[in-house]
Design a protein around this motif. Structure first.
Motif, PDB file in Angstrom:
ATOM      1  N   LEU A 199      14.091  59.199 -21.335  1.00 41.93           N
ATOM      2  CA  LEU A 199      13.627  60.549 -21.028  1.00 41.93           C
ATOM      3  C   LEU A 199      12.950  60.604 -19.664  1.00 41.93           C
ATOM      4  N   ALA A 200      12.239  59.542 -19.304  1.00 37.19           N
ATOM      5  CA  ALA A 200      11.591  59.495 -17.991  1.00 37.19           C
ATOM      6  C   ALA A 200      12.633  59.586 -16.879  1.00 37.19           C
ATOM      7  N   HIS A 201      13.746  58.892 -17.049  1.00 37.61           N
ATOM      8  CA  HIS A 201      14.820  58.975 -16.052  1.00 37.61           C
ATOM      9  C   HIS A 201      15.367  60.400 -15.962  1.00 37.61           C
ATOM     10  N   SER A 202      15.485  61.070 -17.109  1.00 37.45           N
ATOM     11  CA  SER A 202      16.019  62.432 -17.106  1.00 37.45           C
ATOM     12  C   SER A 202      15.095  63.399 -16.375  1.00 37.45           C
ATOM     13  N   ARG A 203      13.806  63.069 -16.307  1.00 36.36           N
ATOM     14  CA  ARG A 203      12.818  63.895 -15.612  1.00 36.36           C
ATOM     15  C   ARG A 203      12.574  63.371 -14.189  1.00 36.36           C
ATOM     16  N   CYS A 204      13.359  62.374 -13.772  1.00 38.33           N
ATOM     17  CA  CYS A 204      13.242  61.773 -12.435  1.00 38.33           C
ATOM     18  C   CYS A 204      11.870  61.138 -12.202  1.00 38.33           C
ATOM     19  N   ILE A 205      11.270  60.630 -13.262  1.00 40.83           N
ATOM     20  CA  ILE A 205      10.045  59.845 -13.137  1.00 40.83           C
ATOM     21  C   ILE A 205      10.443  58.426 -12.751  1.00 40.83           C
ATOM     22  N   GLN A 206       9.774  57.864 -11.772  1.00 38.34           N
ATOM     23  CA  GLN A 206      10.118  56.525 -11.310  1.00 38.34           C
ATOM     24  C   GLN A 206       9.701  55.490 -12.353  1.00 38.34           C
ATOM     25  N   VAL A 207      10.654  54.696 -12.813  1.00 32.00           N
ATOM     26  CA  VAL A 207      10.390  53.654 -13.809  1.00 32.00           C
ATOM     27  C   VAL A 207      10.306  52.310 -13.092  1.00 32.00           C
ATOM     28  N   ILE A 208       9.175  51.625 -13.257  1.00 32.94           N
ATOM     29  CA  ILE A 208       8.938  50.368 -12.544  1.00 32.94           C
ATOM     30  C   ILE A 208       8.682  49.254 -13.560  1.00 32.94           C
ATOM     31  N   PRO A 209       9.637  48.338 -13.744  1.00 30.37           N
ATOM     32  CA  PRO A 209       9.413  47.219 -14.668  1.00 30.37           C
ATOM     33  C   PRO A 209       8.607  46.114 -13.985  1.00 30.37           C
ATOM     34  N   LEU A 210       7.566  45.653 -14.634  1.00 36.75           N
ATOM     35  CA  LEU A 210       6.774  44.550 -14.107  1.00 36.75           C
ATOM     36  C   LEU A 210       7.275  43.225 -14.679  1.00 36.75           C
ATOM     37  N   ILE A 211       7.104  42.175 -13.905  1.00 33.22           N
ATOM     38  CA  ILE A 211       7.512  40.846 -14.349  1.00 33.22           C
ATOM     39  C   ILE A 211       6.491  40.313 -15.343  1.00 33.22           C
ATOM     40  N   GLY A 212       6.983  39.791 -16.453  1.00 27.88           N
ATOM     41  CA  GLY A 212       6.091  39.240 -17.464  1.00 27.88           C
ATOM     42  C   GLY A 212       6.870  38.436 -18.479  1.00 27.88           C
ATOM     43  N   PRO A 213       6.214  37.983 -19.534  1.00 31.87           N
ATOM     44  CA  PRO A 213       6.865  37.098 -20.506  1.00 31.87           C
ATOM     45  C   PRO A 213       7.925  37.810 -21.340  1.00 31.87           C
ATOM     46  N   SER A 214       9.061  37.148 -21.505  1.00 26.98           N
ATOM     47  CA  SER A 214      10.133  37.626 -22.379  1.00 26.98           C
ATOM     48  C   SER A 214      10.489  36.502 -23.336  1.00 26.98           C
ATOM     49  N   SER A 215      10.233  36.691 -24.611  1.00 28.60           N
ATOM     50  CA  SER A 215      10.519  35.638 -25.588  1.00 28.60           C
ATOM     51  C   SER A 215      12.006  35.307 -25.622  1.00 28.60           C
ATOM     52  N   ILE A 216      12.846  36.307 -25.388  1.00 28.30           N
ATOM     53  CA  ILE A 216      14.295  36.101 -25.441  1.00 28.30           C
ATOM     54  C   ILE A 216      14.745  35.143 -24.343  1.00 28.30           C
ATOM     55  N   LEU A 217      14.316  35.407 -23.113  1.00 28.04           N
ATOM     56  CA  LEU A 217      14.731  34.558 -21.998  1.00 28.04           C
ATOM     57  C   LEU A 217      14.059  33.186 -22.049  1.00 28.04           C
ATOM     58  N   LEU A 218      12.796  33.141 -22.453  1.00 30.23           N
ATOM     59  CA  LEU A 218      12.118  31.853 -22.570  1.00 30.23           C
ATOM     60  C   LEU A 218      12.830  30.967 -23.593  1.00 30.23           C
ATOM     61  N   ALA A 219      13.205  31.567 -24.721  1.00 27.17           N
ATOM     62  CA  ALA A 219      13.909  30.805 -25.756  1.00 27.17           C
ATOM     63  C   ALA A 219      15.267  30.324 -25.258  1.00 27.17           C
ATOM     64  N   LEU A 220      15.985  31.192 -24.565  1.00 29.70           N
ATOM     65  CA  LEU A 220      17.298  30.818 -24.038  1.00 29.70           C
ATOM     66  C   LEU A 220      17.172  29.698 -23.008  1.00 29.70           C
ATOM     67  N   MET A 221      16.171  29.800 -22.138  1.00 29.41           N
ATOM     68  CA  MET A 221      15.956  28.772 -21.115  1.00 29.41           C
ATOM     69  C   MET A 221      15.754  27.391 -21.725  1.00 29.41           C
ATOM     70  N   ALA A 222      15.051  27.348 -22.853  1.00 32.11           N
ATOM     71  CA  ALA A 222      14.679  26.066 -23.454  1.00 32.11           C
ATOM     72  C   ALA A 222      15.643  25.602 -24.539  1.00 32.11           C
ATOM     73  N   SER A 223      16.683  26.377 -24.810  1.00 33.88           N
ATOM     74  CA  SER A 223      17.557  26.078 -25.950  1.00 33.88           C
ATOM     75  C   SER A 223      18.611  25.020 -25.653  1.00 33.88           C
ATOM     76  N   GLY A 224      19.088  24.971 -24.420  1.00 30.54           N
ATOM     77  CA  GLY A 224      20.217  24.108 -24.105  1.00 30.54           C
ATOM     78  C   GLY A 224      21.555  24.738 -24.457  1.00 30.54           C
ATOM     79  N   LEU A 225      21.539  25.990 -24.914  1.00 29.89           N
ATOM     80  CA  LEU A 225      22.772  26.703 -25.238  1.00 29.89           C
ATOM     81  C   LEU A 225      23.287  27.422 -23.989  1.00 29.89           C
ATOM     82  N   ASN A 226      24.412  28.100 -24.120  1.00 29.47           N
ATOM     83  CA  ASN A 226      25.039  28.735 -22.963  1.00 29.47           C
ATOM     84  C   ASN A 226      24.173  29.884 -22.437  1.00 29.47           C
TER      85      ASN A 226
END
Length: 239
Positions: free
Chosen positions: A107-134
């Motif tokens: 909805l913010a995009h539909s109202r042309c509000i600027q969306v700014i993602p900050l860098i921080g912890p992601s359990s999904i990527l951390l798990a993938l990094m340490a898994s040894g899987l593809n």
């Protein structure tokens, strides 16, 4: 263009590492905010306090967005964030990823509000990094169906896709249902399929293990009511 900003703020995965999850520049951006849309107000206050928010937490303005938020309430939240720069906070991890924050961001995009993602912890990527899987071809599938039969069919389909495309499949679950999901995975997938469990990431109790289903069937990991990411990769074995 609307000059207002919506800062998408990843919350800490564990209380021990709240202040270490963000650079000083990002902390400064968060500290400049007075208005927040949060999944849980109590958790959000605790997170900001742990982060070292310099002003009185009691003077901040919080609005709640969770799985029970109605369409009318969502529109009210859109009007709220259109009035000033606002931070969007999830209960843990990244807002908008398997999280009701995605609806407000759209909805913010539909109202042309600027969306700014900050860098921080992601359990999904951390798990993938340490898994040894593809890590080049993977899918995040969020939460599986609670119904046992439908969940079994989902797992079978995802395993076929994994074998055909060499694709890592990633899931999360409500911590109190972890054991049920683990048992379903072990009883459904091929013994040679490789499964990673990433438990309590970034905390002092963190552990990450990768084993075949055959080996996982020989043990019972302690994942009940613990934040856990599930990942598996099929090697294309024939039954």
């Amino acid at each position: 263009m609307n000059e207002r900003k919506l800062l998408v703020i990843p919350s800490n995965l564990s209380s021990e590492f709240a202040a270490r999850s963000f650079s000083k520049d990002y902390q400064h951006e968060i500290f400049s905010l007075k208005h927040f849309v949060v999944e849980n107000e109590r958790s959000a206050r605790r997170f900001l306090r742990q982060l070292g928010y310099p002003g009185p937490i009691s003077e901040l303005h919080f609005r709640t967005l969770n799985e029970h938020t109605t369409a009318d309430e969502l529109n009210d939240l859109l009007n709220f964030i259109a009035q000033q720069d606002t931070g969007l906070l999830s209960e843990a991890g990244c807002p908008g990823v398997a999280d009701p924050g995605a609806d407000l961001i759209a909805l913010a995009h539909s109202r042309c509000i600027q969306v700014i993602p900050l860098i921080g912890p992601s359990s999904i990527l951390l798990a993938l990094m340490a898994s040894g899987l593809n890590g080049q071809r993977f899918s995040f599938n969020g939460y599986l169906d609670r119904d046992k039969n439908r969940r079994k069919r989902q797992l079978q389909q995802f395993e076929k896709e994994s074998a055909k495309e060499n694709r890592t499949q990633i899931f999360i679950e409500a911590p109190y249902r972890n054991k049920a999901l683990f048992n379903a995975i072990c009883s459904t997938l091929h013994p040679g399929t490789v499964l990673t469990l990433a438990c309590e990431l970034t905390s002092k109790k963190e552990w990450i293990k990768t084993k075949t289903i055959r080996d996982w069937r020989k043990c019972e990991p302690d994942i009940h009511k613990k934040n856990t990411v599930f990942l598996f990769l099929s090697r294309g074995f024939k039954n």
